[in-house]
Design a protein around this motif. Sequence first.
Motif, PDB file in Angstrom:
ATOM      1  N   ASP A  29       0.842  -1.196   0.000  1.00 14.13           N
ATOM      2  CA  ASP A  29       0.000   0.000   0.000  1.00 14.13           C
ATOM      3  C   ASP A  29       0.880   1.250   0.000  1.00 14.13           C
ATOM      4  O   ASP A  29       1.618   1.494   0.952  1.00 14.13           O
ATOM      5  CB  ASP A  29      -0.909  -0.008   1.233  1.00 14.13           C
ATOM      6  CG  ASP A  29      -1.946   1.090   1.212  1.00 14.13           C
ATOM      7  OD1 ASP A  29      -1.710   2.153   0.597  1.00 14.13           O
ATOM      8  OD2 ASP A  29      -3.009   0.881   1.822  1.00 14.13           O
ATOM      9  N   ALA A  30       0.787   2.034  -1.061  1.00 13.91           N
ATOM     10  CA  ALA A  30       1.604   3.245  -1.185  1.00 13.91           C
ATOM     11  C   ALA A  30       1.284   4.275  -0.103  1.00 13.91           C
ATOM     12  O   ALA A  30       2.100   5.148   0.184  1.00 13.91           O
ATOM     13  CB  ALA A  30       1.414   3.870  -2.560  1.00 13.91           C
ATOM     14  N   ASN A  31       0.102   4.197   0.513  1.00 11.62           N
ATOM     15  CA  ASN A  31      -0.287   5.141   1.558  1.00 11.62           C
ATOM     16  C   ASN A  31       0.096   4.687   2.959  1.00 11.62           C
ATOM     17  O   ASN A  31      -0.194   5.378   3.934  1.00 11.62           O
ATOM     18  CB  ASN A  31      -1.805   5.373   1.509  1.00 11.62           C
ATOM     19  CG  ASN A  31      -2.224   6.024   0.216  1.00 11.62           C
ATOM     20  OD1 ASN A  31      -1.574   6.946  -0.265  1.00 11.62           O
ATOM     21  ND2 ASN A  31      -3.296   5.534  -0.374  1.00 11.62           N
ATOM     22  N   ALA A  32       0.724   3.542   3.063  1.00 10.39           N
ATOM     23  CA  ALA A  32       1.091   2.998   4.373  1.00 10.39           C
ATOM     24  C   ALA A  32       2.195   3.830   5.009  1.00 10.39           C
ATOM     25  O   ALA A  32       3.152   4.217   4.341  1.00 10.39           O
ATOM     26  CB  ALA A  32       1.552   1.551   4.230  1.00 10.39           C
ATOM     27  N   PRO A  33       2.070   4.111   6.307  1.00  7.94           N
ATOM     28  CA  PRO A  33       3.160   4.831   6.982  1.00  7.94           C
ATOM     29  C   PRO A  33       4.388   3.933   7.067  1.00  7.94           C
ATOM     30  O   PRO A  33       4.261   2.706   7.120  1.00  7.94           O
ATOM     31  CB  PRO A  33       2.593   5.120   8.375  1.00  7.94           C
ATOM     32  CG  PRO A  33       1.524   4.101   8.568  1.00  7.94           C
ATOM     33  CD  PRO A  33       0.969   3.790   7.208  1.00  7.94           C
ATOM     34  N   PRO A  34       5.585   4.512   7.065  1.00 11.30           N
ATOM     35  CA  PRO A  34       6.786   3.697   7.181  1.00 11.30           C
ATOM     36  C   PRO A  34       6.820   2.936   8.509  1.00 11.30           C
ATOM     37  O   PRO A  34       6.396   3.453   9.545  1.00 11.30           O
ATOM     38  CB  PRO A  34       7.927   4.712   7.123  1.00 11.30           C
ATOM     39  CG  PRO A  34       7.337   5.917   6.476  1.00 11.30           C
ATOM     40  CD  PRO A  34       5.893   5.930   6.874  1.00 11.30           C
ATOM     41  N   ARG A 115      -5.930  -0.316   7.764  1.00  8.64           N
ATOM     42  CA  ARG A 115      -5.097  -1.464   8.119  1.00  8.64           C
ATOM     43  C   ARG A 115      -4.040  -1.665   7.038  1.00  8.64           C
ATOM     44  O   ARG A 115      -4.347  -1.614   5.846  1.00  8.64           O
ATOM     45  CB  ARG A 115      -5.949  -2.720   8.232  1.00  8.64           C
ATOM     46  CG  ARG A 115      -5.128  -3.922   8.615  1.00  8.64           C
ATOM     47  CD  ARG A 115      -5.993  -5.121   8.822  1.00  8.64           C
ATOM     48  NE  ARG A 115      -5.129  -6.289   8.756  1.00  8.64           N
ATOM     49  CZ  ARG A 115      -5.553  -7.497   8.597  1.00  8.64           C
ATOM     50  NH1 ARG A 115      -6.831  -7.741   8.485  1.00  8.64           N
ATOM     51  NH2 ARG A 115      -4.716  -8.487   8.535  1.00  8.64           N
ATOM     52  N   PHE A 116      -2.797  -1.882   7.469  1.00  9.64           N
ATOM     53  CA  PHE A 116      -1.683  -2.033   6.547  1.00  9.64           C
ATOM     54  C   PHE A 116      -0.903  -3.297   6.897  1.00  9.64           C
ATOM     55  O   PHE A 116      -0.680  -3.591   8.072  1.00  9.64           O
ATOM     56  CB  PHE A 116      -0.750  -0.820   6.635  1.00  9.64           C
ATOM     57  CG  PHE A 116      -1.443   0.489   6.415  1.00  9.64           C
ATOM     58  CD1 PHE A 116      -1.769   0.926   5.140  1.00  9.64           C
ATOM     59  CD2 PHE A 116      -1.790   1.297   7.487  1.00  9.64           C
ATOM     60  CE1 PHE A 116      -2.417   2.131   4.934  1.00  9.64           C
ATOM     61  CE2 PHE A 116      -2.435   2.507   7.298  1.00  9.64           C
ATOM     62  CZ  PHE A 116      -2.747   2.927   6.023  1.00  9.64           C
ATOM     63  N   ASP A 117      -0.472  -4.021   5.867  1.00 10.14           N
ATOM     64  CA  ASP A 117       0.342  -5.221   6.037  1.00 10.14           C
ATOM     65  C   ASP A 117       1.750  -4.941   5.539  1.00 10.14           C
ATOM     66  O   ASP A 117       1.931  -4.314   4.486  1.00 10.14           O
ATOM     67  CB  ASP A 117      -0.257  -6.391   5.247  1.00 10.14           C
ATOM     68  CG  ASP A 117      -1.619  -6.801   5.772  1.00 10.14           C
ATOM     69  OD1 ASP A 117      -1.777  -6.880   6.998  1.00 10.14           O
ATOM     70  OD2 ASP A 117      -2.520  -7.039   4.950  1.00 10.14           O
ATOM     71  N   TYR A 118       2.738  -5.442   6.284  1.00 10.35           N
ATOM     72  CA  TYR A 118       4.150  -5.239   5.961  1.00 10.35           C
ATOM     73  C   TYR A 118       4.883  -6.569   6.066  1.00 10.35           C
ATOM     74  O   TYR A 118       4.470  -7.453   6.825  1.00 10.35           O
ATOM     75  CB  TYR A 118       4.814  -4.292   6.973  1.00 10.35           C
ATOM     76  CG  TYR A 118       4.202  -2.921   7.051  1.00 10.35           C
ATOM     77  CD1 TYR A 118       4.772  -1.857   6.384  1.00 10.35           C
ATOM     78  CD2 TYR A 118       3.082  -2.689   7.829  1.00 10.35           C
ATOM     79  CE1 TYR A 118       4.230  -0.581   6.472  1.00 10.35           C
ATOM     80  CE2 TYR A 118       2.527  -1.421   7.926  1.00 10.35           C
ATOM     81  CZ  TYR A 118       3.110  -0.372   7.243  1.00 10.35           C
ATOM     82  OH  TYR A 118       2.564   0.875   7.341  1.00 10.35           O
ATOM     83  N   SER A 119       6.004  -6.665   5.356  1.00  9.69           N
ATOM     84  CA  SER A 119       6.844  -7.846   5.505  1.00  9.69           C
ATOM     85  C   SER A 119       8.258  -7.554   5.038  1.00  9.69           C
ATOM     86  O   SER A 119       8.521  -6.577   4.327  1.00  9.69           O
ATOM     87  CB  SER A 119       6.267  -9.030   4.723  1.00  9.69           C
ATOM     88  OG  SER A 119       6.337  -8.781   3.336  1.00  9.69           O
ATOM     89  N   THR A 120       9.165  -8.417   5.462  1.00  9.06           N
ATOM     90  CA  THR A 120      10.524  -8.449   4.950  1.00  9.06           C
ATOM     91  C   THR A 120      11.056  -9.835   5.260  1.00  9.06           C
ATOM     92  O   THR A 120      10.559 -10.513   6.166  1.00  9.06           O
ATOM     93  CB  THR A 120      11.424  -7.357   5.575  1.00  9.06           C
ATOM     94  OG1 THR A 120      12.623  -7.233   4.795  1.00  9.06           O
ATOM     95  CG2 THR A 120      11.790  -7.656   7.004  1.00  9.06           C
ATOM     96  N   GLU A 121      12.031 -10.258   4.501  1.00 14.84           N
ATOM     97  CA  GLU A 121      12.627 -11.575   4.732  1.00 14.84           C
ATOM     98  C   GLU A 121      14.035 -11.414   5.279  1.00 14.84           C
ATOM     99  O   GLU A 121      14.761 -10.500   4.906  1.00 14.84           O
ATOM    100  CB  GLU A 121      12.624 -12.400   3.460  1.00 14.84           C
ATOM    101  CG  GLU A 121      11.219 -12.796   3.058  1.00 14.84           C
ATOM    102  CD  GLU A 121      11.164 -13.871   1.987  1.00 14.84           C
ATOM    103  OE1 GLU A 121      12.206 -14.499   1.695  1.00 14.84           O
ATOM    104  OE2 GLU A 121      10.078 -14.075   1.455  1.00 14.84           O
ATOM    105  N   ILE A 122      14.374 -12.325   6.192  1.00 13.78           N
ATOM    106  CA  ILE A 122      15.718 -12.347   6.757  1.00 13.78           C
ATOM    107  C   ILE A 122      16.226 -13.785   6.704  1.00 13.78           C
ATOM    108  O   ILE A 122      15.451 -14.729   6.585  1.00 13.78           O
ATOM    109  CB  ILE A 122      15.757 -11.826   8.215  1.00 13.78           C
ATOM    110  CG1 ILE A 122      14.910 -12.717   9.130  1.00 13.78           C
ATOM    111  CG2 ILE A 122      15.295 -10.377   8.278  1.00 13.78           C
ATOM    112  CD1 ILE A 122      15.087 -12.395  10.595  1.00 13.78           C
TER     113      ILE A 122
END
Length: 125
Positions: A29-34, A115-122
């Motif tokens: 989502d481009a509107n998601a806060p960092p 509602r915003f969903d985020y992810s990253t892989e490690i």
Amino acid sequence: MLVALFLMFASSVWACPDNQRAVELISADANAPPVFVDMDKVPVSAPFSVFIQVCAESGPIKLDFDADMPTHQHGMNYTPQITDLGDGEFQASGVVFHMPGAWRLRVKVTAGSARFDYSTEISVQ
């Protein structure tokens, strides 16, 4: 050992602390806060904490944290405890990666009615 975390700081209208170790999570989502995560060396099969900073302008924020291993198609064996530290800062404690490999961190942020969903892989060694 935590491998392949890259520092990615977005320029945005939201203010967030300047933390050289923090890693930005990605949202579709481009509107998601960092949103940034910070953690020490990640042990295998031992509990640790993840610190999460939501760079939202204001308002009540609810946060959920989870992690899984996409290639193994399973998640963690324990449910982390989320503590609201105030000012958009949260601590997920009791996080346990029970085996080495590629893990995906997933954060869900609810700010007001959005509602915003985020992810990253490690990679955990």
